[in-house]
Enzyme design. Structure first.
Site, mmCIF file in Angstrom:
data_model
loop_
_atom_site.group_PDB
_atom_site.id
_atom_site.type_symbol
_atom_site.label_atom_id
_atom_site.label_comp_id
_atom_site.label_asym_id
_atom_site.label_seq_id
_atom_site.Cartn_x
_atom_site.Cartn_y
_atom_site.Cartn_z
ATOM 1 N N GLN A 1 -56.242 28.913 9.702
ATOM 2 C CA GLN A 1 -55.370 28.064 8.883
ATOM 3 C C GLN A 1 -55.864 28.013 7.441
ATOM 4 O O GLN A 1 -57.003 27.618 7.174
ATOM 5 C CB GLN A 1 -55.322 26.639 9.453
ATOM 6 C CG GLN A 1 -54.648 26.548 10.806
ATOM 7 C CD GLN A 1 -55.620 26.632 11.964
ATOM 8 O OE1 GLN A 1 -56.690 27.217 11.852
ATOM 9 N NE2 GLN A 1 -55.249 26.033 13.091
ATOM 10 N N ARG B 1 -41.954 28.508 17.168
ATOM 11 C CA ARG B 1 -42.469 27.931 18.415
ATOM 12 C C ARG B 1 -42.694 26.441 18.198
ATOM 13 O O ARG B 1 -42.902 25.978 17.062
ATOM 14 C CB ARG B 1 -43.758 28.623 18.861
ATOM 15 C CG ARG B 1 -44.930 28.538 17.899
ATOM 16 C CD ARG B 1 -46.168 29.147 18.523
ATOM 17 N NE ARG B 1 -47.314 29.099 17.613
ATOM 18 C CZ ARG B 1 -48.581 29.238 18.017
ATOM 19 N NH1 ARG B 1 -48.854 29.416 19.305
ATOM 20 N NH2 ARG B 1 -49.570 29.204 17.138
ATOM 21 N N GLN C 1 -51.999 32.662 8.015
ATOM 22 C CA GLN C 1 -51.655 31.571 8.928
ATOM 23 C C GLN C 1 -51.450 30.277 8.148
ATOM 24 O O GLN C 1 -52.267 29.914 7.304
ATOM 25 C CB GLN C 1 -52.765 31.374 9.976
ATOM 26 C CG GLN C 1 -52.449 30.286 11.001
ATOM 27 C CD GLN C 1 -53.427 30.278 12.161
ATOM 28 O OE1 GLN C 1 -54.213 31.197 12.330
ATOM 29 N NE2 GLN C 1 -53.365 29.250 12.988
ATOM 30 N N ASP C 2 -50.323 29.607 8.435
ATOM 31 C CA ASP C 2 -50.022 28.296 7.824
ATOM 32 C C ASP C 2 -49.844 28.376 6.301
ATOM 33 O O ASP C 2 -50.388 27.573 5.558
ATOM 34 C CB ASP C 2 -51.114 27.278 8.160
ATOM 35 C CG ASP C 2 -51.082 26.852 9.609
ATOM 36 O OD1 ASP C 2 -50.310 27.448 10.378
ATOM 37 O OD2 ASP C 2 -51.842 25.951 9.995
ATOM 38 N N ASP D 1 -47.293 30.909 12.391
ATOM 39 C CA ASP D 1 -46.763 29.572 12.068
ATOM 40 C C ASP D 1 -46.693 29.349 10.555
ATOM 41 O O ASP D 1 -47.057 28.280 10.061
ATOM 42 C CB ASP D 1 -47.648 28.484 12.691
ATOM 43 C CG ASP D 1 -47.837 28.663 14.176
ATOM 44 O OD1 ASP D 1 -46.942 29.211 14.838
ATOM 45 O OD2 ASP D 1 -48.902 28.263 14.696
#
Length: 560
Positions: A353, A465, A375-376, A397
């Site tokens: 993250q 998701r 990520q993120d 994500d």
């Protein structure tokens, strides 16, 4: 992002204060040795409890609701807004209690990690934000204000954000091995349950102008391609060229401006401004973490364009930062606008993250900007946000959070992830069915980035998701390329949230848009009704007609 593996569904086990009231009144009646007095007391308490139960009907935490409002004097004379005010006052007390609990944690625990210390600091900031959001909500409920029905969507927004803050606080302890989280979580759950109950009571206020659909709240019309909460002046600012724009401050690395760093310019900007304050950031790479705090309202960053004006840093969770604190740029001051800037977190895919931009700024808007990380990438944390003609790059994500956010005419690009990783475009974080939050992607392009294209058959890519139990995301009239798996959507953990989420697709195109092999979860649907689809556009989602008019960002009103 962290996901609590098993969020308890059990209601708080409380002895309702109303039950204590009943016992005490009965005891007093016995002392008077008067059967008539006993009957009257019992009748009074019974009526009192009936009123409380009626007000709390439909709440997810009715015992807590009844115990909170049943102790109010003259309950029969209280209006629903007054009952909500009483609940929020109790909530503010518990926020302060939780804040004090965090501040004094070192007295209860001999030692805790650097990561836990960072998470505690996040919580303290989030508690302050929560108190401000609850104060605004109390003011909107005041009798001398406009009718509560006029403030309904603002109240929904601020209460939803107040709830999100508590879960963000808890998420900060995801990677810690200590027991700080266990010490504070009961208090935070109390806060979120009070707010959830308040949102339900709010819906029952007479005359409330709820949305035509329960899918999304009323969010406002579009004017010239932008939500109307952006004023005409702000729209002109966004559409004007750099040469045609008047600036309040200039940032330039070469010393030709007022400052050489963005942080110094932000510090020099006025506090709590009611008028737009424009900071021009000249082309260059600015290696700094920037924070636009609550008191820095109505700021606008103007750059020289994507890839020209770049703000870059590399905070990440592997190096001890929380996801919340990893952001290269974090904005919470109300009404923030950015144009022509690249926000980047250069930590890389192995650092997990690592956020490029986090926005918890209500009525914030981003036009022709790019967000680059893995990520993120883009943390749409809370409140109302709008993104127009922006590019977002990431892997896992990479658009996540719990704002009410609309992406319009944007390009969403999945990058090449680490081996054994999957790409997921979205992970929406709605925790409670009464929150007015979600991600709406309209007229966008969803595709593989240049580095993924040659190897896209080696990596699975999904639209989203469910990070949290009531995750809500819709994709409408967008182009989806063949990098997206035919199933479309990915489970988070087994059957978690598959029946409570809301994922929808409407009239998309491209090789990845075929819905014939999509997941068959109870919460997923192919939207066939334009009426249903319209609830996810700017007008019914982010009150766009009330604020984008001031931004000069073009926006489209409906599904076109």
């Amino acid at each position: 992002m962290y996901h609590p593996s098993a969020r308890s569904k059990t209601l708080l086990v409380l002895l309702p204060i109303s039950a204590l009231v009943l016992v005490l009144l009965s005891f007093v009646a016995l002392l008077t040795n008067s059967p008539r007095a006993t009957q009257l007391q019992h009748l009074h308490v019974h009526n009192h409890l009936q009123i409380a139960h009626s007000a709390c009907e439909g709440t997810l935490y009715p015992d807590l609701c009844v115990s909170t409002i049943s102790v109010l004097p003259d309950l029969a004379s209280k209006s629903l807004p007054e009952l909500i005010q009483a609940t929020l006052n109790q909530t503010m007390y518990e926020v302060r209690l939780s804040s004090a609990n965090c501040t004094g944690i070192e007295k209860r625990i001999k030692s805790y990690s650097k990561r836990e210390e960072a998470a505690i600091n996040d919580c303290l900031e989030l508690f302050d934000d929560t108190l401000e959001e609850l104060k605004v909500s109390l003011a909107d409920l005041a009798p001398k204000k406009l009718a509560v029905s006029r403030n309904y969507h603002d109240l929904q927004t601020f209460l939803s954000a107040a709830m999100t803050n508590q879960y963000t606080c808890l998420d900060g302890f995801a990677r810690s091995k200590g027991n700080v989280r266990n010490i504070i979580k009961k208090g935070l759950h109390n806060i979120t349950h009070h707010v959830s109950n308040s949102l339900v009571m709010l819906k029952k206020v007479p005359g409330v102008n709820k949305s035509k659909s329960e899918y999304f709240p009323q969010q406002g019309r579009l004017k010239n391609g932008f939500p109307s909460w952006l004023s005409r002046k702000d729209r002109k600012l966004l559409q004007a060229s750099v040469n045609e724009t008047e600036f309040d401050l200039i940032v330039a690395k070469d010393g030709t401006g007022n400052f050489t760093t963005i942080n110094d310019a932000v510090a020099a900007a006025p506090n709590n401004s009611n008028t737009r304050f424009v900071i021009y950031i000249k082309a260059g790479s600015y290696l700094e973490n920037v924070e636009v705090v609550k008191k820095k309202k109505m700021l606008m960053f103007v750059g020289d364009g994507i890839g020209k004006t770049v703000v870059k840093a590399s905070r990440n969770v592997v190096d001890g930062f929380t996801t919340f604190r990893s952001a290269t740029v974090a904005v919470v001051g109300e009404g923030f606008i950015a144009k022509g800037i690249t926000f980047e977190n250069s930590a890389g895919p192995s650092k997990h993250q690592a956020v490029a931009l986090r926005s918890g700024s209500d009525l914030s808007a981003f036009y022709k900007c790019s967000f680059v990380a893995y990520q993120d990438t883009l943390y749409v944390h809370s409140l109302r946000q709008f993104y127009r003609e922006c590019d977002i790059y990431g892997t896992v994500d990479f658009i996540f959070g719990n704002a009410a956010v609309v992406f319009q005419g944007c390009n969403l690009y999945a990058r090449k992830p680490n081996p054994n990783q999957k790409n997921i475009f979205t992970a929406q974080g709605r925790e409670d069915p009464n929150q007015n939050t979600g991600i709406s992607i309209l007229n966008c392009k969803i595709a593989a980035a240049a580095d993924l294209v040659p190897v896209k058959s080696s990596f699975k890519t999904f639209l989203g998701r469910p990070w949290k139990e009531y995750s809500r995301t819709v994709i409408m009239r967008s182009y989806i390329d063949d990098s997206v798996d035919p199933a479309g959507w990915l489970e988070w953990n087994g059957t978690f949230a598959l029946s409570t989420l809301y994922y929808g697709e409407y009239l998309n195109r491209g090789p990845g848009s075929n819905t014939s092999a999509r997941v068959t979860w109870p919460g997923y649907r192919v939207i066939n009704s334009s009426t249903e689809a319209t609830q996810f556009t700017i007008e019914p989602f982010i009150q766009g007609n009330e604020w984008l008019n001031s931004s000069n960002i073009p926006f489209a009103l409906g599904l076109n």
